[in-house]
Scaffold this motif. Structure first.
Motif, PDB file in Angstrom:
ATOM      1  N   GLU A  16       0.979  -1.338   0.135  1.00  0.00           N
ATOM      2  CA  GLU A  16       0.091   0.021   0.000  1.00  0.00           C
ATOM      3  C   GLU A  16       0.712   1.305   0.045  1.00  0.00           C
ATOM      4  OE1 GLU A  16      -3.647   2.102   2.329  1.00  0.00           O
ATOM      5  OE2 GLU A  16      -2.942   0.156   3.383  1.00  0.00           O
ATOM      6  N   GLN A  17       2.062   1.204   0.772  1.00  0.00           N
ATOM      7  CA  GLN A  17       2.983   2.525   0.996  1.00  0.00           C
ATOM      8  C   GLN A  17       3.352   2.753  -0.449  1.00  0.00           C
ATOM      9  OE1 GLN A  17       5.294   3.051   4.668  1.00  0.00           O
ATOM     10  NE2 GLN A  17       6.769   3.995   3.281  1.00  0.00           N
ATOM     11  N   THR A  18       3.962   1.784  -0.905  1.00  0.00           N
ATOM     12  CA  THR A  18       4.773   1.823  -2.216  1.00  0.00           C
ATOM     13  C   THR A  18       3.671   2.259  -3.343  1.00  0.00           C
ATOM     14  OG1 THR A  18       6.440   0.056  -1.672  1.00  0.00           O
ATOM     15  CG2 THR A  18       6.300   0.608  -3.942  1.00  0.00           C
ATOM     16  N   LEU A  19       2.717   1.651  -3.498  1.00  0.00           N
ATOM     17  CA  LEU A  19       1.794   2.198  -4.490  1.00  0.00           C
ATOM     18  C   LEU A  19       1.411   3.700  -4.249  1.00  0.00           C
ATOM     19  CD1 LEU A  19      -0.610  -0.935  -5.085  1.00  0.00           C
ATOM     20  CD2 LEU A  19       1.380  -0.178  -6.344  1.00  0.00           C
ATOM     21  N   GLN A  20       0.842   4.051  -2.986  1.00  0.00           N
ATOM     22  CA  GLN A  20       0.675   5.431  -2.619  1.00  0.00           C
ATOM     23  C   GLN A  20       1.736   6.231  -3.267  1.00  0.00           C
ATOM     24  OE1 GLN A  20      -2.370   6.221  -1.445  1.00  0.00           O
ATOM     25  NE2 GLN A  20      -1.854   8.431  -1.006  1.00  0.00           N
ATOM     26  N   TRP A  21       2.796   6.103  -2.769  1.00  0.00           N
ATOM     27  CA  TRP A  21       3.899   7.060  -3.182  1.00  0.00           C
ATOM     28  C   TRP A  21       4.052   7.061  -4.856  1.00  0.00           C
ATOM     29  CZ3 TRP A  21       6.836  11.017  -2.506  1.00  0.00           C
ATOM     30  CH2 TRP A  21       8.195  11.085  -3.238  1.00  0.00           C
ATOM     31  N   LEU A  22       4.242   5.911  -5.472  1.00  0.00           N
ATOM     32  CA  LEU A  22       4.651   5.966  -6.690  1.00  0.00           C
ATOM     33  C   LEU A  22       3.407   6.476  -7.663  1.00  0.00           C
ATOM     34  CD1 LEU A  22       6.662   2.671  -7.135  1.00  0.00           C
ATOM     35  CD2 LEU A  22       7.388   4.908  -7.288  1.00  0.00           C
ATOM     36  N   LEU A  23       2.183   6.177  -7.234  1.00  0.00           N
ATOM     37  CA  LEU A  23       0.987   6.751  -7.992  1.00  0.00           C
ATOM     38  C   LEU A  23       0.950   8.297  -7.910  1.00  0.00           C
ATOM     39  CD1 LEU A  23      -1.865   4.305  -7.332  1.00  0.00           C
ATOM     40  CD2 LEU A  23      -0.830   4.766  -9.574  1.00  0.00           C
ATOM     41  N   ILE A  24       1.480   8.875  -6.763  1.00  0.00           N
ATOM     42  CA  ILE A  24       1.565  10.256  -6.579  1.00  0.00           C
ATOM     43  C   ILE A  24       2.724  10.906  -7.506  1.00  0.00           C
ATOM     44  CG2 ILE A  24       2.435  12.295  -5.010  1.00  0.00           C
ATOM     45  CD1 ILE A  24      -0.398  11.394  -4.529  1.00  0.00           C
TER      46      ILE A  24
END
Length: 429
Positions: free
Chosen positions: A112-120
């Motif tokens: 979840e944290q990786t996806l949140q950051w990379l999508l931003i």
């Protein structure tokens, strides 16, 4: 397209770093010799004192080639945004023939944290912005283990994004996915991934697959696609495409005119990038209790500087005072619009609503550059007092309006307009 025998380590930026380090190392030996015979210069000695540390850092330049050598044929490629320590650990496992463990490690990285950051960070690619909503839905499905739903969406996002940039899709034969001086866009990267993902699948099978074959999945032949590793490889490809798109936007289709940099500037750029990546990996969210650690409501001065809650309070104050020009400076969607158009567009979107007050409910630092604030908003619309709950997404951006690590110099917090879409579009005038 680079020749097949050219490696990532041969990229001009990498090559220049290695050449300069070699020259500095030779010169440092001269300095050491002069010190032995009594000729000392404190400035020179200090300048070369960190060479062993730099040499250790430069070892990471060889990691992308090793990574692609092991993993490109099973659906993973190196890209600029990929965690270097993760690649190194995967390589170490592969060196021990523990390929299943290595793939599990890479798959679990897309949490979840990786996806949140990379999508931003993907918001820096303008062709992605219209696709953000679908990407967020795919993320929700992925985290809920609904892989049957998220994989087809991700394959469509990948194909459409490349099509908007290159006029041919990711899976089309002949699409050029290379760029000058890039990791993701090296000939051993996305170009190879495209060949693998577009392999023709002619027979229907219920066997589990571990590679996202676009043809087999979207044409209903590979029925065993709904699993985490296939979904994770789709995410990895999407984020690698982001780095390719950024390289393309910088004009990296062809070698640019060389700009001279000093030795110190080149090394500093390299070290700064590695330190930034480590800071992102070490980042931890704040543990905040509204009403104790931060005021539940108030004016901007009631909040500390450089925190997202203060920007949210500033935005609400401007909105209360109908200062649409100032509001525009805090909304991500308007940062790239000419100044003379900003206020008018914000007035059109927000002008029919008059906020009265807000009350913070919770503050959640969702990634190194993002915070979600849940608040109760009291407002007047068409002479009627209403109350609603909003989820305000705030992004920390650099001077180029790209997401960066919170606390980095010259950054600013901005608000994603879509946070307010449910109310500003409820009864538009």
């Amino acid at each position: 397209m680079p020749p097949d025998n050219i490696k990532i380590i041969d990229n001009p930026s990498y090559k220049k770093l290695l050449e300069i380090f070699s020259g500095m190392k030779s010169f440092s030996q001269i300095v050491s010799f002069l010190e032995l015979i009594g000729i000392k210069n404190a400035s020179l000695s200090e300048a070369f004192s960190n060479l062993p540390e730099v040499q250790e850092q430069l070892k990471i330049l060889y990691i992308p080639d090793k990574f692609n050598g092991y993993f490109s044929q099973v659906g993973w490629v190196a890209y600029e945004s990929l965690n270097v320590d993760l690649m190194q650990k995967a390589i170490e496992l592969a060196d021990q023939s523990k390929f299943e463990e290595a793939e599990n490690l890479l798959t679990d990285y897309y949490n979840e944290q990786t996806l949140q950051w990379l999508l931003i960070t993907m918001l820096g690619v303008k062709e992605f912005r219209n696709r953000e909503k679908l990407a967020k839905l795919a993320k929700e499905d992925y985290l809920a283990e609904r892989y049957y739903a998220c994989v087809p969406i991700l394959l469509m996002l990948i194909d459409g994004l490349v099509n908007d940039i290159e006029q041919t899709g990711f899976f089309a034969e002949g699409t050029d996915l290379t760029a000058w001086d890039s990791i993701a866009a090296h000939s051993s990267g996305l170009q190879e991934l495209s060949k693998l993902f577009r392999v023709n699948r002619k027979k229907t099978s219920t066997e589990k697959i571990t590679i996202p074959y676009r043809n087999g999945i979207l044409h209903g032949r590979d029925l065993g696609y709904a699993n985490k590793i296939v979904a994770a490889k789709c995410w990895a490809a999407l984020f690698a495409i982001k780095d390719w798109a950024i390289a393309i936007s910088k004009g990296n289709k062809n070698p640019p005119i060389e700009q001279k940099q000093s030795i110190i500037e080149i090394f500093q750029d390299f070290l700064d990038m590695q330190n930034l990546k480590r800071s992102i990996n070490d980042w931890k969210s704040r543990e905040l209790t509204v009403g104790i650690d931060v005021p539940s409501t108030g004016c901007p001065d009631d909040y500390e500087k450089y925190i997202p809650e203060r920007t949210f309070a500033e935005f609400m104050l401007y909105w209360v005072n109908s200062n649409y020009g100032k509001m525009a400076t805090l909304i991500t969607d308007y940062l790239d619009i000419p100044i003379n158009k900003k206020a008018g567009q914000v007035r059109q979107e927000f002008g029919h609503i008059k906020p009265i007050d807000f009350l913070l409910i919770s503050i959640n630092d969702t990634a190194p550059a993002t915070t979600t604030i849940i608040a109760t908003l009291k407002y007047i619309e068409k002479d009627e007092e209403k109350t609603c709950e909003i989820n305000a997404d705030l992004i920390y951006m650099d001077e180029a309006h790209k997401a960066t690590l919170r606390g980095e110099p010259n950054g600013m917090w901005s608000i994603h307009q879509r946070s307010f879409n449910p109310i500003i579009y409820s009864n538009p005038v």
